[in-house]
Design a protein around this motif. Structure first.
Motif, PDB file in Angstrom:
ATOM      1  N   UNK A 154     -19.719  25.148  25.795  1.00 57.50           N
ATOM      2  CA  UNK A 154     -20.062  25.584  24.451  1.00 57.50           C
ATOM      3  C   UNK A 154     -19.545  26.967  24.115  1.00 57.50           C
ATOM      4  N   UNK A 155     -18.600  27.468  24.873  1.00 51.93           N
ATOM      5  CA  UNK A 155     -18.065  28.799  24.568  1.00 51.93           C
ATOM      6  C   UNK A 155     -16.639  28.673  24.054  1.00 51.93           C
ATOM      7  N   UNK A 156     -16.275  29.484  23.078  1.00 51.40           N
ATOM      8  CA  UNK A 156     -14.915  29.411  22.536  1.00 51.40           C
ATOM      9  C   UNK A 156     -13.843  29.621  23.610  1.00 51.40           C
ATOM     10  N   UNK A 157     -14.170  30.411  24.625  1.00 54.72           N
ATOM     11  CA  UNK A 157     -13.186  30.698  25.675  1.00 54.72           C
ATOM     12  C   UNK A 157     -12.766  29.460  26.436  1.00 54.72           C
ATOM     13  N   UNK A 158     -13.559  28.412  26.360  1.00 56.56           N
ATOM     14  CA  UNK A 158     -13.230  27.186  27.074  1.00 56.56           C
ATOM     15  C   UNK A 158     -12.240  26.296  26.341  1.00 56.56           C
ATOM     16  N   UNK A 159     -11.862  26.689  25.145  1.00 54.22           N
ATOM     17  CA  UNK A 159     -10.989  25.864  24.314  1.00 54.22           C
ATOM     18  C   UNK A 159      -9.651  26.567  24.127  1.00 54.22           C
ATOM     19  N   UNK A 160      -8.573  25.794  24.265  1.00 50.33           N
ATOM     20  CA  UNK A 160      -7.240  26.374  24.256  1.00 50.33           C
ATOM     21  C   UNK A 160      -6.489  26.147  22.949  1.00 50.33           C
ATOM     22  N   UNK A 161      -6.808  25.091  22.258  1.00 57.79           N
ATOM     23  CA  UNK A 161      -6.098  24.747  21.029  1.00 57.79           C
ATOM     24  C   UNK A 161      -7.069  24.827  19.868  1.00 57.79           C
ATOM     25  N   UNK A 162      -6.649  25.512  18.823  1.00 58.19           N
ATOM     26  CA  UNK A 162      -7.507  25.722  17.658  1.00 58.19           C
ATOM     27  C   UNK A 162      -6.752  25.362  16.390  1.00 58.19           C
ATOM     28  N   UNK A 163      -7.467  24.756  15.471  1.00 58.23           N
ATOM     29  CA  UNK A 163      -6.885  24.515  14.167  1.00 58.23           C
ATOM     30  C   UNK A 163      -7.276  25.606  13.200  1.00 58.23           C
ATOM     31  N   UNK A 164      -6.641  25.636  12.059  1.00 57.47           N
ATOM     32  CA  UNK A 164      -7.054  26.541  11.002  1.00 57.47           C
ATOM     33  C   UNK A 164      -8.365  26.012  10.431  1.00 57.47           C
ATOM     34  N   UNK A 165      -9.299  26.882  10.196  1.00 56.59           N
ATOM     35  CA  UNK A 165     -10.623  26.464   9.792  1.00 56.59           C
ATOM     36  C   UNK A 165     -10.697  26.001   8.349  1.00 56.59           C
ATOM     37  N   UNK A 166     -11.838  25.434   8.027  1.00 61.44           N
ATOM     38  CA  UNK A 166     -12.133  25.038   6.654  1.00 61.44           C
ATOM     39  C   UNK A 166     -13.447  25.699   6.240  1.00 61.44           C
ATOM     40  N   UNK A 167     -13.453  26.300   5.067  1.00 57.48           N
ATOM     41  CA  UNK A 167     -14.597  27.097   4.625  1.00 57.48           C
ATOM     42  C   UNK A 167     -15.640  26.218   3.956  1.00 57.48           C
ATOM     43  N   UNK A 168     -16.880  26.392   4.398  1.00 62.44           N
ATOM     44  CA  UNK A 168     -18.022  25.738   3.764  1.00 62.44           C
ATOM     45  C   UNK A 168     -18.919  26.829   3.183  1.00 62.44           C
ATOM     46  N   UNK A 169     -19.188  26.744   1.906  1.00 62.96           N
ATOM     47  CA  UNK A 169     -20.054  27.708   1.237  1.00 62.96           C
ATOM     48  C   UNK A 169     -21.233  26.960   0.650  1.00 62.96           C
ATOM     49  N   UNK A 170     -22.442  27.343   1.049  1.00 65.17           N
ATOM     50  CA  UNK A 170     -23.649  26.675   0.581  1.00 65.17           C
ATOM     51  C   UNK A 170     -24.447  27.650  -0.269  1.00 65.17           C
ATOM     52  N   UNK A 171     -24.700  27.274  -1.498  1.00 65.58           N
ATOM     53  CA  UNK A 171     -25.473  28.132  -2.390  1.00 65.58           C
ATOM     54  C   UNK A 171     -26.866  27.546  -2.584  1.00 65.58           C
ATOM     55  N   UNK A 172     -27.818  28.452  -2.794  1.00 65.53           N
ATOM     56  CA  UNK A 172     -29.211  28.004  -2.925  1.00 65.53           C
ATOM     57  C   UNK A 172     -29.552  27.663  -4.362  1.00 65.53           C
TER      58      UNK A 172
END
Length: 123
Positions: free
Chosen positions: A105-123
């Motif tokens: 569960x740590x980012x250091x254990x992962x070698x390949x990453x994609x570009x992220x996708x933004x999620x914005x939640x408004x109340x």
């Protein structure tokens, strides 16, 4: 291995959203794909992972219940469904894959990453 996350957007609290991670490249040697998220000013946080061949899911203990991870090997895609979104879920969501076996569960254990996708939640 290349990964590309998509499906983010601006939603209201209580809505559901399904994020997709398209995987390409050496998928025959892929062990698992994980989802992480990073909120503004916070560290990258593990959300869930799924083994590529067996489809066994793993979830962050603190997030169990509102997230569902699945994969469609025929489409080389991993999905993360989020239910009952809360403003605290606002973050950039990333998918990632380890070079070898189980990465935990740590980012250091992962070698390949994609570009992220933004999620914005408004109340």
């Amino acid at each position: 291995v290349q990964l590309q996350a998509s499906g983010g957007g601006s939603v209201q609290a209580g809505d559901s959203l399904r994020l997709s991670c398209a995987v390409s490249g050496r998928t025959s040697s892929l062990y698992a794909v994980g989802w992480f998220r990073q909120a503004p000013g916070k560290e990258r946080e593990f959300v869930a992972a799924i083994t590529w061949k067996g489809g066994a899911p793993y979830y962050a203990n603190s997030l169990k219940g509102r997230f569902n991870i699945s994969r469609d090997n025929a489409k080389s895609t991993v999905y993360l469904q989020v239910f009952s979104l809360e403003p605290e879920d606002t973050a950039v969501y990333y998918c990632a894959a380890p070079e070898g076996g189980f990465a935990g569960a740590t980012p250091q254990g992962y070698d390949y990453w994609g570009r992220g996708t933004l999620v914005t939640v408004s109340s």
